[in-house]
Design a protein around this motif. Structure first.
Motif, PDB file in Angstrom:
ATOM      1  N   ASP A  10       6.505  -8.352  -3.574  1.00 40.50           N
ATOM      2  CA  ASP A  10       7.229  -9.257  -2.687  1.00 40.50           C
ATOM      3  C   ASP A  10       7.267  -8.628  -1.291  1.00 40.50           C
ATOM      4  O   ASP A  10       6.698  -7.567  -1.070  1.00 40.50           O
ATOM      5  CB  ASP A  10       8.634  -9.563  -3.219  1.00 40.50           C
ATOM      6  CG  ASP A  10       9.570  -8.370  -3.144  1.00 40.50           C
ATOM      7  OD1 ASP A  10       9.147  -7.314  -2.641  1.00 40.50           O
ATOM      8  OD2 ASP A  10      10.719  -8.503  -3.596  1.00 40.50           O
ATOM      9  N   ARG A  11       7.965  -9.291  -0.350  1.00 41.84           N
ATOM     10  CA  ARG A  11       7.873  -8.804   1.033  1.00 41.84           C
ATOM     11  C   ARG A  11       8.589  -7.474   1.234  1.00 41.84           C
ATOM     12  O   ARG A  11       8.320  -6.761   2.179  1.00 41.84           O
ATOM     13  CB  ARG A  11       8.333  -9.856   2.035  1.00 41.84           C
ATOM     14  CG  ARG A  11       9.781 -10.276   1.898  1.00 41.84           C
ATOM     15  CD  ARG A  11      10.244 -10.927   3.178  1.00 41.84           C
ATOM     16  NE  ARG A  11       9.668 -12.263   3.361  1.00 41.84           N
ATOM     17  CZ  ARG A  11       9.847 -12.984   4.441  1.00 41.84           C
ATOM     18  NH1 ARG A  11      10.551 -12.517   5.421  1.00 41.84           N
ATOM     19  NH2 ARG A  11       9.331 -14.173   4.539  1.00 41.84           N
ATOM     20  N   GLU A  12       9.509  -7.137   0.321  1.00 40.82           N
ATOM     21  CA  GLU A  12      10.186  -5.841   0.460  1.00 40.82           C
ATOM     22  C   GLU A  12       9.420  -4.709  -0.223  1.00 40.82           C
ATOM     23  O   GLU A  12       9.846  -3.565  -0.191  1.00 40.82           O
ATOM     24  CB  GLU A  12      11.594  -5.899  -0.129  1.00 40.82           C
ATOM     25  CG  GLU A  12      12.646  -6.354   0.858  1.00 40.82           C
ATOM     26  CD  GLU A  12      12.889  -7.846   0.720  1.00 40.82           C
ATOM     27  OE1 GLU A  12      12.882  -8.326  -0.426  1.00 40.82           O
ATOM     28  OE2 GLU A  12      13.031  -8.521   1.744  1.00 40.82           O
ATOM     29  N   GLY A  13       8.318  -5.045  -0.864  1.00 34.65           N
ATOM     30  CA  GLY A  13       7.536  -3.995  -1.505  1.00 34.65           C
ATOM     31  C   GLY A  13       7.905  -3.760  -2.957  1.00 34.65           C
ATOM     32  O   GLY A  13       7.471  -2.789  -3.573  1.00 34.65           O
ATOM     33  N   GLN A  14       8.718  -4.648  -3.501  1.00 29.30           N
ATOM     34  CA  GLN A  14       9.040  -4.524  -4.913  1.00 29.30           C
ATOM     35  C   GLN A  14       7.882  -5.086  -5.729  1.00 29.30           C
ATOM     36  O   GLN A  14       7.367  -6.154  -5.407  1.00 29.30           O
ATOM     37  CB  GLN A  14      10.296  -5.324  -5.198  1.00 29.30           C
ATOM     38  CG  GLN A  14      10.887  -4.992  -6.525  1.00 29.30           C
ATOM     39  CD  GLN A  14      12.401  -5.117  -6.462  1.00 29.30           C
ATOM     40  OE1 GLN A  14      12.940  -5.814  -5.620  1.00 29.30           O
ATOM     41  NE2 GLN A  14      13.082  -4.426  -7.348  1.00 29.30           N
ATOM     42  N   CYS A  15       7.480  -4.364  -6.753  1.00 27.40           N
ATOM     43  CA  CYS A  15       6.383  -4.859  -7.576  1.00 27.40           C
ATOM     44  C   CYS A  15       6.922  -5.931  -8.509  1.00 27.40           C
ATOM     45  O   CYS A  15       7.773  -5.665  -9.357  1.00 27.40           O
ATOM     46  CB  CYS A  15       5.757  -3.728  -8.373  1.00 27.40           C
ATOM     47  SG  CYS A  15       4.322  -4.276  -9.295  1.00 27.40           S
ATOM     48  N   LEU A  16       6.437  -7.157  -8.350  1.00 28.49           N
ATOM     49  CA  LEU A  16       6.947  -8.263  -9.159  1.00 28.49           C
ATOM     50  C   LEU A  16       6.151  -8.412 -10.439  1.00 28.49           C
ATOM     51  O   LEU A  16       6.627  -8.963 -11.424  1.00 28.49           O
ATOM     52  CB  LEU A  16       6.856  -9.574  -8.375  1.00 28.49           C
ATOM     53  CG  LEU A  16       7.575  -9.626  -7.036  1.00 28.49           C
ATOM     54  CD1 LEU A  16       7.218 -10.897  -6.311  1.00 28.49           C
ATOM     55  CD2 LEU A  16       9.066  -9.546  -7.247  1.00 28.49           C
ATOM     56  N   ALA A  77       1.151 -16.088   3.812  1.00 30.75           N
ATOM     57  CA  ALA A  77       1.925 -16.142   5.051  1.00 30.75           C
ATOM     58  C   ALA A  77       3.381 -15.764   4.785  1.00 30.75           C
ATOM     59  O   ALA A  77       4.099 -15.362   5.682  1.00 30.75           O
ATOM     60  CB  ALA A  77       1.851 -17.535   5.665  1.00 30.75           C
ATOM     61  N   THR A  78       3.816 -15.879   3.535  1.00 29.24           N
ATOM     62  CA  THR A  78       5.183 -15.520   3.190  1.00 29.24           C
ATOM     63  C   THR A  78       5.300 -14.046   2.815  1.00 29.24           C
ATOM     64  O   THR A  78       6.302 -13.627   2.264  1.00 29.24           O
ATOM     65  CB  THR A  78       5.680 -16.373   2.026  1.00 29.24           C
ATOM     66  OG1 THR A  78       4.681 -16.329   1.004  1.00 29.24           O
ATOM     67  CG2 THR A  78       5.903 -17.793   2.416  1.00 29.24           C
ATOM     68  N   SER A  79       4.221 -13.287   3.055  1.00 28.07           N
ATOM     69  CA  SER A  79       4.213 -11.842   2.779  1.00 28.07           C
ATOM     70  C   SER A  79       4.222 -11.471   1.299  1.00 28.07           C
ATOM     71  O   SER A  79       4.632 -10.378   0.946  1.00 28.07           O
ATOM     72  CB  SER A  79       5.383 -11.123   3.450  1.00 28.07           C
ATOM     73  OG  SER A  79       5.195 -11.113   4.812  1.00 28.07           O
ATOM     74  N   ILE A  80       3.829 -12.378   0.461  1.00 33.12           N
ATOM     75  CA  ILE A  80       3.596 -11.993  -0.933  1.00 33.12           C
ATOM     76  C   ILE A  80       2.225 -11.322  -0.942  1.00 33.12           C
ATOM     77  O   ILE A  80       1.266 -11.871  -0.415  1.00 33.12           O
ATOM     78  CB  ILE A  80       3.580 -13.234  -1.849  1.00 33.12           C
ATOM     79  CG1 ILE A  80       4.920 -13.944  -1.835  1.00 33.12           C
ATOM     80  CG2 ILE A  80       3.177 -12.847  -3.264  1.00 33.12           C
ATOM     81  CD1 ILE A  80       6.036 -13.210  -2.500  1.00 33.12           C
ATOM     82  N   LYS A  81       2.162 -10.134  -1.504  1.00 30.15           N
ATOM     83  CA  LYS A  81       0.890  -9.421  -1.496  1.00 30.15           C
ATOM     84  C   LYS A  81       0.354  -9.293  -2.904  1.00 30.15           C
ATOM     85  O   LYS A  81       1.076  -8.900  -3.812  1.00 30.15           O
ATOM     86  CB  LYS A  81       1.067  -8.045  -0.883  1.00 30.15           C
ATOM     87  CG  LYS A  81       1.528  -8.105   0.561  1.00 30.15           C
ATOM     88  CD  LYS A  81       1.781  -6.716   1.100  1.00 30.15           C
ATOM     89  CE  LYS A  81       2.210  -6.780   2.546  1.00 30.15           C
ATOM     90  NZ  LYS A  81       3.555  -7.365   2.691  1.00 30.15           N
TER      91      LYS A  81
END
Lengths: 142, 181
Positions: A10-16, A77-81
């Motif tokens: 997610d955008r905070e860098g938490q591995c989902l 665009a929502t910063s999901i990587k």
């Protein structure tokens, strides 16, 4: 050709989400540590690439490749990587990443709370089945 | 949540506009009873919309892979009117009244499904209730998810609903705490 493993952040860098298929060698790190490093590398690579950019166009980092594997990035665009490790010669991986993104949003939006994914271990069963389904159907798998 | 329910949720993509309109109306009525001040209801509707918007953004991007990255407010308005609003509300919208150097604009919804069967009492409107604020909130949430900070407010004017959007700034992704780039 092979697909090795996938990370969704997610955008905070938490591995989902994390899943692997033919990953025969582990990194030897605790999973959390590994996710952190992978995410950190992506961030550093992005800022590095931005600094060295020769013009102001909105560039994206698409993948990096070694002789043994290729890590393809997709950032919405929502910063999901989403990062996917494959065989260096695998093709059509961008489409696959987009499909994974689609599946992830569908599942995440149908979950009563998005936080469900963050607080529970990232390998949520329902999502896992769907992602596996897509990955295994991809021509680069096997 | 059981797998079956989730499957159902994932599959329920369409719903009747009338049912939606009636449930929404019932919800707003209930909220008006719970919060004494209609202004608070507007604030709550905006918050609910915002939370919906942050998720809709991902959904929208997943479904519309070829929407370009917006670089100015004209483009944002264009995507909203041509792609996003028709996609989620099933109606068309137009952007107009550009002011303060293209930073502010109005989106007009000609047949807002939320107000289709609804007459909002005038005294509630004058007390600060904005019935369609949910849509404005959703737009604010969705744009914030794609790093555009905007302010949005909705006004129902007879048959139309006008959503005034003011662009504030482009947000930057914050780095995880304790890490420098």
């Amino acid at each position: 050709m092979t697909i090795y493993n996938v990370y969704i952040f997610d955008r905070e860098g938490q591995c989902l989400y994390y899943d692997e298929w033919f990953r025969t060698k582990q990194s030897g790190l605790a999973p959390i540590q590994e996710y952190k490093l992978v995410f950190g590398m992506m961030l550093s690579m992005k800022s590095f690439v931005d600094r060295l950019a020769t013009n102001d166009s909105n560039q994206t980092v698409n993948y990096y490749k070694t002789s043994a594997y290729k890590m393809t990035f997709l950032e919405s665009a929502t910063s999901i990587k989403i990062m996917l490790n494959t065989d260096p010669n695998a093709t059509g991986i961008r489409d696959l990443l987009h499909k994974i993104y689609q599946t992830w949003t569908e599942t995440a939006n149908s979950a009563a709370k998005l936080e469900l994914f963050a607080s529970n271990p990232p390998n949520e069963n329902f999502l896992k089945n769907r992602v596996r389904d897509i990955v295994m159907k991809h021509p680069a798998y096997v | 949540m059981s797998k079956a329910i989730k499957q159902n949720l994932a599959d329920s993509k369409k719903m009747s506009a009338e049912l939606f309109c009636l449930t929404y109306g019932a919800m707003v009525t209930e909220m008006l009873k719970d919060y004494e001040d209609p202004k608070d209801v507007t604030i709550q509707l905006d918050k609910m919309g915002f939370n919906m918007g942050t998720r809709l953004a991902d959904d929208f991007l997943a479904k519309n892979a070829n929407v370009p990255r917006c670089v100015d407010t004209r483009q944002i308005a264009d995507v909203l009117c041509r792609n996003a609003i028709p996609c989620y509300l099933g109606i068309s919208a137009t952007a107009s009244s550009w002011t303060s150097g293209d930073r502010e604009f109005t989106i007009t919804l000609e047949a807002n499904p939320l107000t289709e069967l609804v007459q909002v009492p005038a005294h509630l409107v004058s007390a600060g209730l904005s019935y369609s604020q949910l849509i404005a909130g959703a737009i604010r949430g969705a744009l914030e998810a794609v790093h555009f900070k905007v302010y949005a407010s909705a006004t129902d004017t007879g048959a139309n609903t006008e959503i005034r959007i003011r662009f504030d700034q482009v947000l930057k992704d914050s780095l995880p705490a304790g890490e420098d780039d």
